[in-house]
Design an enzyme around this catalytic site. Structure first.
Site, PDB file in Angstrom:
ATOM      1  CD  GLN A 104      28.266  14.345 -16.344  1.00 40.00           C
ATOM      2  OE1 GLN A 104      27.848  15.434 -16.746  1.00 40.00           O
ATOM      3  NE2 GLN A 104      29.290  14.255 -15.522  1.00 40.00           N
ATOM      4  CG  PHE A 160      31.281  19.640 -20.482  1.00 39.81           C
ATOM      5  CD1 PHE A 160      32.527  19.145 -20.830  1.00 39.81           C
ATOM      6  CD2 PHE A 160      30.400  19.959 -21.505  1.00 39.81           C
ATOM      7  CE1 PHE A 160      32.892  18.974 -22.163  1.00 39.81           C
ATOM      8  CE2 PHE A 160      30.755  19.793 -22.844  1.00 39.81           C
ATOM      9  CZ  PHE A 160      32.006  19.299 -23.171  1.00 39.81           C
ATOM     10  NE  ARG A 206      36.404  18.241  -6.050  1.00 41.89           N
ATOM     11  CZ  ARG A 206      37.363  17.319  -6.184  1.00 41.89           C
ATOM     12  NH1 ARG A 206      38.553  17.672  -6.644  1.00 41.89           N
ATOM     13  NH2 ARG A 206      37.152  16.064  -5.856  1.00 41.89           N
ATOM     14  NE  ARG A 226      36.996  19.089 -18.621  1.00 46.28           N
ATOM     15  CZ  ARG A 226      37.259  18.939 -19.914  1.00 46.28           C
ATOM     16  NH1 ARG A 226      36.633  19.679 -20.818  1.00 46.28           N
ATOM     17  NH2 ARG A 226      38.153  18.050 -20.322  1.00 46.28           N
ATOM     18  CG  PHE A 263      32.301  19.280  -8.166  1.00 47.29           C
ATOM     19  CD1 PHE A 263      31.100  18.997  -8.797  1.00 47.29           C
ATOM     20  CD2 PHE A 263      32.370  19.115  -6.791  1.00 47.29           C
ATOM     21  CE1 PHE A 263      29.987  18.564  -8.074  1.00 47.29           C
ATOM     22  CE2 PHE A 263      31.266  18.691  -6.056  1.00 47.29           C
ATOM     23  CZ  PHE A 263      30.073  18.418  -6.700  1.00 47.29           C
ATOM     24  CB  ALA A 322      35.166  13.226  -8.814  1.00 48.78           C
ATOM     25  CD  GLU A 347      36.382  17.218 -12.273  1.00 48.39           C
ATOM     26  OE1 GLU A 347      35.415  17.874 -11.854  1.00 48.39           O
ATOM     27  OE2 GLU A 347      36.915  16.303 -11.614  1.00 48.39           O
TER      28      GLU A 347
END
Length: 765
Positions: A198, A229, A311, A343, A345, A521, A720
């Site tokens: 990714q 993911f 997060r 996914r 995060f 994100a 997400e």
């Protein structure tokens, strides 16, 4: 316009016919070599002796490398340079690579890797949250604390107060295509790397460090992944670096892929969390103050644990206005796989904490949990702009919530899915049935969109228009099955007013678009779509300037495959050919950076997100009180994608995300034994949802509206946010269990049949 149309995935015919090319499908020369790691079998130990003579003499083996054989940097970490490719004197988890085998076939390399004889001096292994707390084993010197108001004081004066705890497990990514990389040595020491990643730029960076060259000597290409993911944001570094180092040493192409069991043993998972809470509330369930204590098990190396834990804190409010809040986060180091991006995060973990609180509070005040959720919602933007509700509401990190829509969205969902009638029907069923008990729950999602590391909120693109009118475009995003390439192609086709068939997107390539951010994100379409549009607009402006002067008019439109020039018209191909023949540049780069965001993570204040994406789900389930076995019977979802770029793709993302989120909270259980060995490292022992686990009734709709922020065609991210709709499945199971006794279930996740039965027995007693 191509945007807003429900078009099928651009590679769908290739997928279903088996023609889509992944890393393992790329043709390689006959002299290609294959790699495998020799892995640690203990969780924490010093290496007394590494005996590899049997490995070196195994059939097909050409070379064996240890840490001392590596030519330059021995690091594959995405952050803190704390993750060596090959262990240096000490191992920190079961599955850590100690040596690298280079052989003439995949099977030969894998067989030889098992012949190493390692003499360990074992050390105490820290495996659990409690172990880490006792040893003060952590990645930061102390906990991180963000707060709003005087939570402690408000708790003391609250009319009602309760405490609780929820524990939630990690999650294996279980992408269909495992980790894989392929390196081709080039002239002058350059390296071409194909990687299932990714984050091609990070692969480029780590490979350049490992073989001692500048980044311009390394080219990384990624056409597609068979799922990511988050598991291919940083976890692909080790394979790409190993291939490049071995290729440099041998002068031959080198390829590496993990078999499924190795993949699950070596790579990181979703972070598991323990969250303690202390909440004050009134008789309606309206929260006046709350304190969260978040513990996250990060594993042996830092990886991306700091932003993941951040997060989780940022989503500790989910959809609820918390007048006073204190959130304390501990990032704990353990001798397990280094937990990594997944996914959401960290957002799902933080969000599950507050959803448990609302469910617990509703039980305490004997009200429908949905009604308690509603009284705690932020005010909708429409209400705040009216005379009814004027106060500006802020999150615990001091960001104004300006675009809230969940009051309206949830009411629409509750009405369309007949929530109140069905809730009464569930109660009636439970009153008449002793063995099978039903539950129902409606839970919302408010998810912030942007990277919390501000500089990552940028993207580039490269667009060529050829003289025959065909369009070639490239951007920094990666395709992992989510339909990003199609959406960005739709943007380009709409910009030029041509049919989608005129647009070709080629593999993500660090030689075409440099310094890319990870496709993560949920920002792939937001960032890359805007970058592509900027490039297209540049080319359009050049064509308009040229034709405007030629035809003496600025009344020029691009539509229907034509350029309307006043009362005349040209096909797009004719216009491109004419521009080319008059030496007009038909190639342009585009760049975009997200506006308005600013974030101080030390203070826990600012605007880390450009906007929020919203959604809600109603899940109805049934449990067998004799065995704990359970089924999801029906799911209704209403999700906010703004002005969707592609409704068909977005609905598919929502369906898949819900099932994956429900899987995290119900069937997917990671089990380590007391020696730190992962015991669930194959499909036979780790249970992702199967086709038969999907709900028989599965209704998904898109909420009508546009993004108030100036995103690409006013769309919203979809990768997400819908994952957290799966929280409704856990709350529905809790609701079913609650009908069997007077106590609150306090159901932990994953809610396997065993855990459901244990919880049932506890509240019955």
């Amino acid at each position: 316009m191509s945007v807003s149309k429900p078009l099928p995935h651009d590679a769908a015919p290739l997928h279903v016919t088996g023609q889509a090319r992944y890393i393992d499908d790329i043709p390689v020369p006959a002299n290609c070599l294959h790699l495998a790691f020799g892995l640690s079998t203990v969780a924490h130990a010093d290496l007394r002796k590494v005996e590899l003579s049997a490995v070196r003499s195994a059939p097909g083996v050409l070379a064996v490398m240890e840490a001392g054989d590596l030519p330059f940097a021995n690091d594959v970490s995405p952050s803190a340079h704390d993750e060596p490719l090959l262990a240096t004197g000490t191992v920190h988890y079961v599955g850590q690579p100690i040596f690298l085998v280079v052989a003439d076939s995949h099977l030969s390399a894998r067989k030889a890797a098992r012949l190493g004889k390692i003499d360990y001096v074992e050390k105490p292994a820290i495996l659990t949250v409690d172990d880490a707390l006792a040893a003060n084993s952590r990645f930061e010197s102390g906990p991180i604390v963000w707060s709003k108001g005087d939570a402690s004081g408000e708790l003391k004066s609250a009319k009602n107060r309760l405490q609780g705890r929820i524990e939630m497990g990690g999650q294996e990514h279980f992408y269909l295509e495992g980790q894989a990389a392929l390196a081709f040595p080039q002239e002058g020491g350059d390296m071409l790397v194909h990687s299932s990643t990714q984050h091609p730029t990070e692969i480029q960076h780590k490979v350049a460090e490992a073989i001692g060259v500048p980044m311009n000597a390394v080219r990384v290409e990624t056409r597609r992944m068979g799922g990511g993911f988050g598991g291919k944001e940083s976890q692909g570094n080790a394979l790409a670096v190993a291939c490049a180092v071995a290729s440099r040493a041998t002068g031959r192409p080198c390829k590496m892929r993990y078999d499924r069991d190795d993949d699950m043993v070596i790579t990181g998972k979703r972070h598991d969390f323990r969250i303690d809470y202390d909440v004050g509330f009134d008789d309606e369930g309206r929260i006046s103050a709350i304190e969260f204590l978040q513990y996250t098990r990060c594993g042996w190396a830092l990886d991306l644990s700091i932003p993941v834990a951040d997060r989780a804190m940022l989503h500790a409010d989910n959809a609820y206005n918390l007048p006073a809040a204190r959130i304390e986060s501990h990032r704990l180091r353990t001798n397990t796989q280094s937990a990594t991006a997944y996914r959401g995060f960290g957002g799902p973990q933080g969000m599950l904490g507050i959803e448990r609180v609302l469910d617990h509070v509703a039980h305490a005040v004997s009200r429908d949990p949905y009604e308690v959720r509603k009284v705690n919602f932020y005010a909708d933007a429409a209400d705040r702009n009216s005379a009814r509700r004027t106060p500006t509401q802020t999150t615990p990190y001091d960001m104004q919530v300006e675009d809230f829509v969940l009051n309206d969205l949830c009411e629409k969902l509750a009405k369309s899915a007949d929530y109140q009638t069905r809730r009464q029907a569930v109660a009636d069923w439970n009153a008449k049935n002793d063995i099978l008990k039903k539950g129902i729950a409606l839970t919302p999602v408010k998810f912030g969109i942007s990277f919390t590391l501000t500089h990552l909120n940028q993207a580039g693109a490269l667009v060529h228009v050829y003289q025959d009118g065909s369009i070639h475009l490239n951007h920094g995003g990666t395709e992992m099955g989510q339909g990003l390439f199609l959406k960005v192609a739709q943007v380009a086709a709409t910009s030029f007013g041509v049919d989608l068939a005129s647009v070709k997107i080629t593999a993500t390539d660090t030689a075409k678009v440099p310094n890319t951010s990870a496709t993560a994100a949920s920002s792939g379409s937001d960032l890359n779509g805007m970058a592509v549009k900027a490039a297209c607009d540049t080319i359009k402006d050049r064509i308009v300037d040229f034709l405007g002067e030629r035809y003496q008019t600025r009344d020029i439109r691009f539509a229907d495959g034509l350029l309307y020039i006043g009362k005349e018209s040209l096909t797009f191909a004719e216009a491109a050919k004419l521009a080319y023949e008059n030496r007009v540049s038909l190639s342009a780069t585009g760049f975009y950076k997200t506006p308005k965001i600013e974030w101080n993570r030390v203070k826990g204040k600012g605007r880390p997100f450009y906007y929020f994406a919203y959604g809600a789900a109603i899940t109805e389930c049934v449990i067998d009180t004799l065995t704990g076995e359970n089924r999801i019977l029906r799911v209704d979802i209403l999700h906010d994608c703004g002005a969707s770029l592609n409704p068909a793709i977005d609905i598919g993302q929502i369906e898949g995300a819900f099932v994956q989120g429900a899987g995290w909270l119900t069937t997917e259980e990671l089990v380590w034994d007391n020696k730190g060995r992962l015991r669930t490292h194959a499909p036979s022992t780790y249970k992702i949802p199967a086709c038969s686990d999907r709900p028989d009734i599965f209704n998904v709709a898109l909420y009508e509206g546009q993004n108030r922020e100036d995103t690409i065609y006013r769309s919203k991210a979809v990768g997400e946010p819908p994952f957290m709709l799966g929280i409704s499945a856990l709350m529905a199971l809790s609701d079913a269990i609650a009908s069997c006794g007077d106590g609150y279930p306090s159901l932990d996740a994953p809610a396997t049949a065993e855990r459901v039965l244990t919880t049932l027995n506890r509240i019955r007693s």
